[in-house]
Motif scaffolding. Structure first.
Motif, PDB file in Angstrom:
ATOM      1  N   ILE A 206       0.701  -1.237  -0.151  1.00  0.00           N
ATOM      2  CA  ILE A 206      -0.253   0.129   0.483  1.00  0.00           C
ATOM      3  C   ILE A 206       1.130   1.421   0.211  1.00  0.00           C
ATOM      4  N   LEU A 207       0.610   2.377  -0.549  1.00  0.00           N
ATOM      5  CA  LEU A 207       1.051   3.384  -1.247  1.00  0.00           C
ATOM      6  C   LEU A 207       0.151   4.722  -0.391  1.00  0.00           C
ATOM      7  N   LEU A 208       0.355   5.034   0.535  1.00  0.00           N
ATOM      8  CA  LEU A 208      -0.705   6.138   1.389  1.00  0.00           C
ATOM      9  C   LEU A 208      -0.121   7.917   1.129  1.00  0.00           C
ATOM     10  N   LEU A 209      -0.499   8.307   0.230  1.00  0.00           N
ATOM     11  CA  LEU A 209      -0.973   9.850   0.231  1.00  0.00           C
ATOM     12  C   LEU A 209      -1.040  10.535   0.640  1.00  0.00           C
ATOM     13  N   ASP A 210      -0.950  11.825   0.636  1.00  0.00           N
ATOM     14  CA  ASP A 210      -1.697  12.542   1.394  1.00  0.00           C
ATOM     15  C   ASP A 210      -1.382  14.214   1.130  1.00  0.00           C
ATOM     16  N   PRO A 220       0.148  -4.210   3.988  1.00  0.00           N
ATOM     17  CA  PRO A 220      -1.507  -3.298   4.740  1.00  0.00           C
ATOM     18  C   PRO A 220      -0.782  -4.249   6.048  1.00  0.00           C
ATOM     19  N   GLN A 221      -0.105  -5.408   6.238  1.00  0.00           N
ATOM     20  CA  GLN A 221      -0.056  -5.236   8.036  1.00  0.00           C
ATOM     21  C   GLN A 221       1.221  -4.013   8.726  1.00  0.00           C
ATOM     22  N   GLN A 222       2.038  -3.670   7.999  1.00  0.00           N
ATOM     23  CA  GLN A 222       2.770  -2.563   8.342  1.00  0.00           C
ATOM     24  C   GLN A 222       2.178  -1.407   8.928  1.00  0.00           C
ATOM     25  N   LEU A 223       1.078  -0.881   7.401  1.00  0.00           N
ATOM     26  CA  LEU A 223       0.789  -0.113   7.761  1.00  0.00           C
ATOM     27  C   LEU A 223      -0.357   0.723   8.531  1.00  0.00           C
ATOM     28  N   LEU A 224      -1.151  -1.257   9.022  1.00  0.00           N
ATOM     29  CA  LEU A 224      -2.291  -1.066  10.075  1.00  0.00           C
ATOM     30  C   LEU A 224      -2.079  -0.986  11.135  1.00  0.00           C
ATOM     31  N   LEU A 225      -0.785  -1.978  11.637  1.00  0.00           N
ATOM     32  CA  LEU A 225      -0.483  -2.433  12.761  1.00  0.00           C
ATOM     33  C   LEU A 225       0.756  -1.157  13.038  1.00  0.00           C
ATOM     34  N   ARG A 226       1.501  -1.190  12.894  1.00  0.00           N
ATOM     35  CA  ARG A 226       2.758   0.218  12.814  1.00  0.00           C
ATOM     36  C   ARG A 226       2.157   0.986  12.161  1.00  0.00           C
ATOM     37  N   PRO A 227       1.786   1.688  12.129  1.00  0.00           N
ATOM     38  CA  PRO A 227       1.394   3.501  11.039  1.00  0.00           C
ATOM     39  C   PRO A 227       2.438   4.307  11.685  1.00  0.00           C
ATOM     40  N   ALA A 228       3.546   4.953  11.397  1.00  0.00           N
ATOM     41  CA  ALA A 228       4.630   6.058  11.446  1.00  0.00           C
ATOM     42  C   ALA A 228       4.409   7.311  11.887  1.00  0.00           C
ATOM     43  N   SER A 229       2.909   7.561  11.841  1.00  0.00           N
ATOM     44  CA  SER A 229       2.734   8.573  12.223  1.00  0.00           C
ATOM     45  C   SER A 229       1.486   8.863  12.761  1.00  0.00           C
ATOM     46  N   PRO A 230       0.633   9.861  13.729  1.00  0.00           N
ATOM     47  CA  PRO A 230      -0.443  10.031  13.757  1.00  0.00           C
ATOM     48  C   PRO A 230      -1.662  10.004  12.485  1.00  0.00           C
ATOM     49  N   LEU A 231      -0.969  10.676  11.603  1.00  0.00           N
ATOM     50  CA  LEU A 231      -2.182  10.947  10.083  1.00  0.00           C
ATOM     51  C   LEU A 231      -2.325   9.244   9.940  1.00  0.00           C
ATOM     52  N   VAL A 232      -1.723   8.763  10.171  1.00  0.00           N
ATOM     53  CA  VAL A 232      -1.459   7.158   9.366  1.00  0.00           C
ATOM     54  C   VAL A 232      -2.403   6.668  10.304  1.00  0.00           C
ATOM     55  N   ARG A 233      -1.922   6.303  11.217  1.00  0.00           N
ATOM     56  CA  ARG A 233      -3.154   5.788  12.514  1.00  0.00           C
ATOM     57  C   ARG A 233      -4.599   6.246  12.068  1.00  0.00           C
ATOM     58  N   ASN A 234      -4.320   7.312  11.867  1.00  0.00           N
ATOM     59  CA  ASN A 234      -6.034   8.082  12.109  1.00  0.00           C
ATOM     60  C   ASN A 234      -6.654   7.602  10.784  1.00  0.00           C
ATOM     61  N   PHE A 235      -6.306   7.857   9.761  1.00  0.00           N
ATOM     62  CA  PHE A 235      -7.268   7.131   8.788  1.00  0.00           C
ATOM     63  C   PHE A 235      -6.868   5.990   8.671  1.00  0.00           C
ATOM     64  N   PHE A 236      -5.830   5.109   9.033  1.00  0.00           N
ATOM     65  CA  PHE A 236      -7.020   3.866   8.824  1.00  0.00           C
ATOM     66  C   PHE A 236      -7.892   3.538  10.068  1.00  0.00           C
ATOM     67  N   GLY A 238      -8.932   4.696  14.538  1.00  0.00           N
ATOM     68  CA  GLY A 238      -8.557   3.960  15.370  1.00  0.00           C
ATOM     69  C   GLY A 238      -9.743   2.763  15.886  1.00  0.00           C
ATOM     70  N   VAL A 239     -10.693   3.124  15.947  1.00  0.00           N
ATOM     71  CA  VAL A 239     -11.669   1.879  16.088  1.00  0.00           C
ATOM     72  C   VAL A 239     -11.828   0.544  15.849  1.00  0.00           C
ATOM     73  N   GLU A 240     -11.498   1.617  14.203  1.00  0.00           N
ATOM     74  CA  GLU A 240     -11.892  -0.152  13.541  1.00  0.00           C
ATOM     75  C   GLU A 240     -10.401  -0.905  12.697  1.00  0.00           C
ATOM     76  N   ARG A 241      -9.070  -0.751  13.693  1.00  0.00           N
ATOM     77  CA  ARG A 241      -8.482  -1.220  13.495  1.00  0.00           C
ATOM     78  C   ARG A 241      -8.098  -2.435  14.165  1.00  0.00           C
ATOM     79  N   GLY A 242      -9.039  -2.704  15.111  1.00  0.00           N
ATOM     80  CA  GLY A 242      -8.203  -3.594  15.949  1.00  0.00           C
ATOM     81  C   GLY A 242     -10.126  -5.357  15.493  1.00  0.00           C
ATOM     82  N   ILE A 243     -10.507  -4.749  14.103  1.00  0.00           N
ATOM     83  CA  ILE A 243     -10.760  -5.871  13.608  1.00  0.00           C
ATOM     84  C   ILE A 243     -10.641  -5.580  11.615  1.00  0.00           C
ATOM     85  N   ARG A 244     -10.379  -4.322  11.835  1.00  0.00           N
ATOM     86  CA  ARG A 244      -9.315  -4.639  10.136  1.00  0.00           C
ATOM     87  C   ARG A 244      -8.151  -5.874   9.807  1.00  0.00           C
ATOM     88  N   PRO A 245      -7.372  -5.804  10.445  1.00  0.00           N
ATOM     89  CA  PRO A 245      -6.702  -6.922  10.320  1.00  0.00           C
ATOM     90  C   PRO A 245      -7.166  -8.591  10.029  1.00  0.00           C
TER      91      PRO A 245
END
Length: 313
Positions: A206-210, A220-236, A238-245
């Motif tokens: 995945i390439l995330l642009l902003d 997908p695992q890296q972006l979802l479970l190890r976001p590099a910044s709050p922006l990445v974490r918020n984009f995916f 907070g609530v849904e991150r628990g089920i999206r894996p």
């Protein structure tokens, strides 16, 4: 296969994408995702020169795309878009045959390719070959659009929000078709979407642009479970991150082999998220799992759905 080297693009003096550097590996599905106006479609269209880049290099199979005739370049790339763009007064067969005819393929080879692609996309050739676009459902039109993009056996398939206008059931079915086609052909695919679940389901990378910039790239695992910044974490989310894996695995991967259970089985290829829905709908904690041939794979336990989260955390 495709490499961006610090590429930028301006529209009327305004920066649309800035200093993009990444590589699309051959044989993988790469997904471009980001909010509206992030530069996703612009990035994709620069690859087949529907939009020309302004700075630095875009390499395709080691060559700068600006040195290749645009028409020749586009014939090496399939292109599927949300609006489909089928010619309304042409039959399904004629639409799919567009590029092979331009390449002057023999008539028999074209007919064989049309039949092959219709069958691949679960459209009966005898039933659909001579239909016109207005005689097809939205999902059928989109399948024909994908078939047309694949007709000349392109090296790369570019897809710009290809399923965005479809209902959820049809969209899910076509996502499964893309996964199946990729598994069979190992085609290099770049797909633009705004749908996070679609990105997680389809992507190898995945390439995330902003704001026209590359924020983070990875599996997908890296972006979802190890976001590099709050922006990445918020984009995916907070609530849904628990089920999206759960989108990242299939039932067959977690089924306990050697065990058997009576009842209606689920497919080994079913996503773990879809399996979760089955657990809830059937009010059970165990489901039998079978492969494509209907042979027993094992039993999936509800409690085992937590394993992918722990393994990739």
């Amino acid at each position: 296969m495709i490499e961006f080297q610090a590429v930028s693009k301006f529209f009327h003096g305004k920066l649309a994408v800035e200093n993009l550097s990444f590589t699309l590996p051959a044989g993988e599905i790469t997904v471009l995702i980001g909010p509206s106006g992030s530069g996703k479609s612009t990035t994709l269209k620069m690859i087949n020169r529907l939009i020309e880049h302004d700075a630095s290099n875009i390499l395709f199979a080691g060559e700068e795309i600006g040195r290749l005739p645009a028409e020749q370049l586009r014939r090496r790339m399939g292109y599927a878009i949300q609006s489909i763009g089928l010619f309304p007064h042409w039959t399904v067969e004629q639409n799919i045959a567009t590029v092979p005819q331009l390449l002057k393929w023999p008539r028999q080879r074209i007919l064989q390719r049309v039949d092959e692609l219709l069958a691949l996309l679960h459209l009966n050739p005898d039933q659909f070959r001579h239909r016109y676009p207005h005689q097809l459902s939205g999902g059928q039109q989109q399948r024909v659009g994908v078939a047309r993009a694949l007709a000349a056996d392109p090296e790369v398939l570019l897809m710009d929000e290809p399923f965005g206008a479809l209902d959820p059931v049809t969209r899910s079915a076509l996502q499964e078709e893309i996964v199946r086609i990729h598994h069979l052909s190992r085609r290099t695919i770049l797909l633009v979407t705004h749908d996070i679940d679609e990105a997680l389901l389809l992507a190898d990378r995945i390439l995330l642009l902003d704001g026209g910039r590359l924020v983070q790239q990875g599996t997908p695992q890296q972006l979802l479970l190890r976001p590099a910044s709050p922006l990445v974490r918020n984009f995916f989310g907070g609530v849904e991150r628990g089920i999206r894996p759960l989108l990242l695995g299939a039932a067959g991967q977690l089924a306990r082999p050697g065990e058997q259970l009576p009842g209606q089985p689920i497919s080994a290829a079913m996503s773990l998220r879809a399996a979760l829905s089955e657990f809830i709908a059937r009010a059970t904690d165990r489901l039998p799992v079978v492969d494509e041939q209907g042979e027993a794979v094992g039993v999936l336990y509800f409690g085992d759905l937590l394993r992918p989260l722990k393994a990739t955390a």
